[in-house]
Design a protein around this motif. Structure first.
Motif, PDB file in Angstrom:
ATOM      1  N   GLU A  96       0.833  -1.207   0.000  1.00  0.00           N
ATOM      2  CA  GLU A  96       0.000   0.000   0.000  1.00  0.00           C
ATOM      3  C   GLU A  96       0.867   1.257   0.000  1.00  0.00           C
ATOM      4  O   GLU A  96       1.797   1.394   0.795  1.00  0.00           O
ATOM      5  N   VAL A  97       0.560   2.187  -0.898  1.00  0.00           N
ATOM      6  CA  VAL A  97       1.322   3.432  -1.018  1.00  0.00           C
ATOM      7  C   VAL A  97       1.210   4.228   0.283  1.00  0.00           C
ATOM      8  O   VAL A  97       0.120   4.400   0.823  1.00  0.00           O
ATOM      9  N   GLY A  98       2.345   4.689   0.780  1.00  0.00           N
ATOM     10  CA  GLY A  98       2.332   5.520   1.987  1.00  0.00           C
ATOM     11  C   GLY A  98       2.316   4.749   3.291  1.00  0.00           C
ATOM     12  O   GLY A  98       2.370   5.358   4.359  1.00  0.00           O
ATOM     13  N   ALA A  99       2.237   3.420   3.224  1.00  0.00           N
ATOM     14  CA  ALA A  99       2.208   2.618   4.452  1.00  0.00           C
ATOM     15  C   ALA A  99       3.557   2.723   5.163  1.00  0.00           C
ATOM     16  O   ALA A  99       4.604   2.544   4.554  1.00  0.00           O
TER      17      ALA A  99
ATOM     18  N   THR B 128      -0.390   7.672  17.776  1.00  0.00           N
ATOM     19  CA  THR B 128      -0.904   8.479  16.678  1.00  0.00           C
ATOM     20  C   THR B 128      -1.516   7.587  15.605  1.00  0.00           C
ATOM     21  O   THR B 128      -1.307   6.368  15.598  1.00  0.00           O
ATOM     22  N   GLY B 129      -2.224   8.204  14.684  1.00  0.00           N
ATOM     23  CA  GLY B 129      -2.753   7.477  13.531  1.00  0.00           C
ATOM     24  C   GLY B 129      -3.117   8.447  12.431  1.00  0.00           C
ATOM     25  O   GLY B 129      -3.684   9.498  12.709  1.00  0.00           O
ATOM     26  N   THR B 130      -2.780   8.091  11.209  1.00  0.00           N
ATOM     27  CA  THR B 130      -3.127   8.951  10.071  1.00  0.00           C
ATOM     28  C   THR B 130      -3.371   8.114   8.820  1.00  0.00           C
ATOM     29  O   THR B 130      -2.526   7.310   8.433  1.00  0.00           O
ATOM     30  N   THR B 131      -4.541   8.280   8.225  1.00  0.00           N
ATOM     31  CA  THR B 131      -4.789   7.840   6.850  1.00  0.00           C
ATOM     32  C   THR B 131      -5.663   8.911   6.215  1.00  0.00           C
ATOM     33  O   THR B 131      -6.209   9.774   6.917  1.00  0.00           O
ATOM     34  N   ASN B 132      -5.816   8.863   4.897  1.00  0.00           N
ATOM     35  CA  ASN B 132      -6.681   9.842   4.239  1.00  0.00           C
ATOM     36  C   ASN B 132      -8.107   9.769   4.770  1.00  0.00           C
ATOM     37  O   ASN B 132      -8.754  10.788   4.997  1.00  0.00           O
ATOM     38  N   ALA B 133      -8.601   8.544   4.983  1.00  0.00           N
ATOM     39  CA  ALA B 133      -9.987   8.366   5.441  1.00  0.00           C
ATOM     40  C   ALA B 133     -10.160   8.710   6.921  1.00  0.00           C
ATOM     41  O   ALA B 133     -11.203   9.224   7.330  1.00  0.00           O
ATOM     42  N   ALA B 134      -9.137   8.422   7.722  1.00  0.00           N
ATOM     43  CA  ALA B 134      -9.241   8.631   9.175  1.00  0.00           C
ATOM     44  C   ALA B 134      -8.839  10.034   9.603  1.00  0.00           C
ATOM     45  O   ALA B 134      -9.166  10.463  10.718  1.00  0.00           O
TER      46      ALA B 134
END
Length: 241
Positions: free
Chosen positions: A62-65, A206-212
């Motif tokens: 996955e891109v950006g993982a 922490t946590g970051t994704t486009n959807a989250a």
């Protein structure tokens, strides 16, 4: 204007909610998922075990993982893997931990869901160990509070999340020793952001994704020594956290 979909501040010492907004709304947790992985690991894993990194864990496409960069055949101790998972938030560490505990991510997800239900976190459903986006992988701010609060009963967990960085030492597939320094993703612990006056940050996830969006759960103390759990889900940016 700083925005987020849900937020909570809980005084753990006095057992009272200080602030709550949208804490029962179903949202995506991104890498905050890894606290659930850590909870299952601490309950079922063995600190002295050595874990061999599989093809699956070492080939996340996955891109950006975010990846620790473990390769297939590397041998990593349970303790090193747990630290890498929580401090650097490596998704490869998540899969490796899941396979070690349960044989597969699918079976591990069942354990995750069982454990959180025991805590009363009944509005969550997890399908992986790392938090990369899946529509069927969700939680609420209240559920994250319940899970994080339980983890704070583990001294090992508190010691891990309080580190600004971690030196991961392990053996690669060729039998050579490897050492990597993993900085914490927590902006407070690496000095990139200053905590408010009289607040001491003791760590979190922490946590970051486009959807989250940008997400954070945090343990801190005030000038009286009271412990607080604070969390923000789906902030517009890292700066907003």
């Amino acid at each position: 204007v700083m925005t987020s979909s849900a937020s909570l501040i809980f005084n753990r010492t006095k057992n009272e909610i200080v602030y709550a907004n949208n804490i029962y709304e179903r949202l995506y947790p991104a890498s905050i998922t890894k606290i659930v992985t850590a909870l299952v690991a601490l309950k079922e894993g063995n600190a002295s075990d050595e874990i061999e990194i599989s093809h699956t864990a070492s080939h996340i496409t996955e891109v950006g993982a975010k990846l620790c960069g473990f390769n297939e055949g590397d041998k990593v101790s349970f303790t090193t893997l747990l630290n890498s998972l929580l401090i650097y938030s490596g998704n490869d560490a998540g899969i490796a931990m899941a396979e070690y505990i349960a044989g597969s991510e699918e079976k591990f997800s069942e354990r995750m869901n069982e454990e959180v239900r025991k805590l009363g976190a009944t509005h969550s459903h997890f399908v992986n160990s790392h938090g990369l986006h899946d529509e069927n992988h969700y939680t609420t701010a209240y559920d994250i509070y319940l899970i994080f609060n339980e983890l704070l009963n583990y001294d090992e967990f508190k010691a891990i999340i309080d580190q600004g960085s971690y030196k991961a030492e392990y053996t690669n597939a060729s039998g050579q020793q490897v050492a990597k320094i993993f900085p914490n993703t927590n902006q407070y612990l690496i000095g990139a952001t200053n905590a408010p006056e009289d607040v001491t940050v003791l760590g979190g996830k922490t946590g970051t994704t486009n959807a989250a969006g940008s997400c954070l759960v945090l343990l801190s103390t005030d000038e009286n020594g009271d412990e607080y759990i604070s969390l923000v889900l789906n902030a517009a940016s890292k700066a907003d956290l």
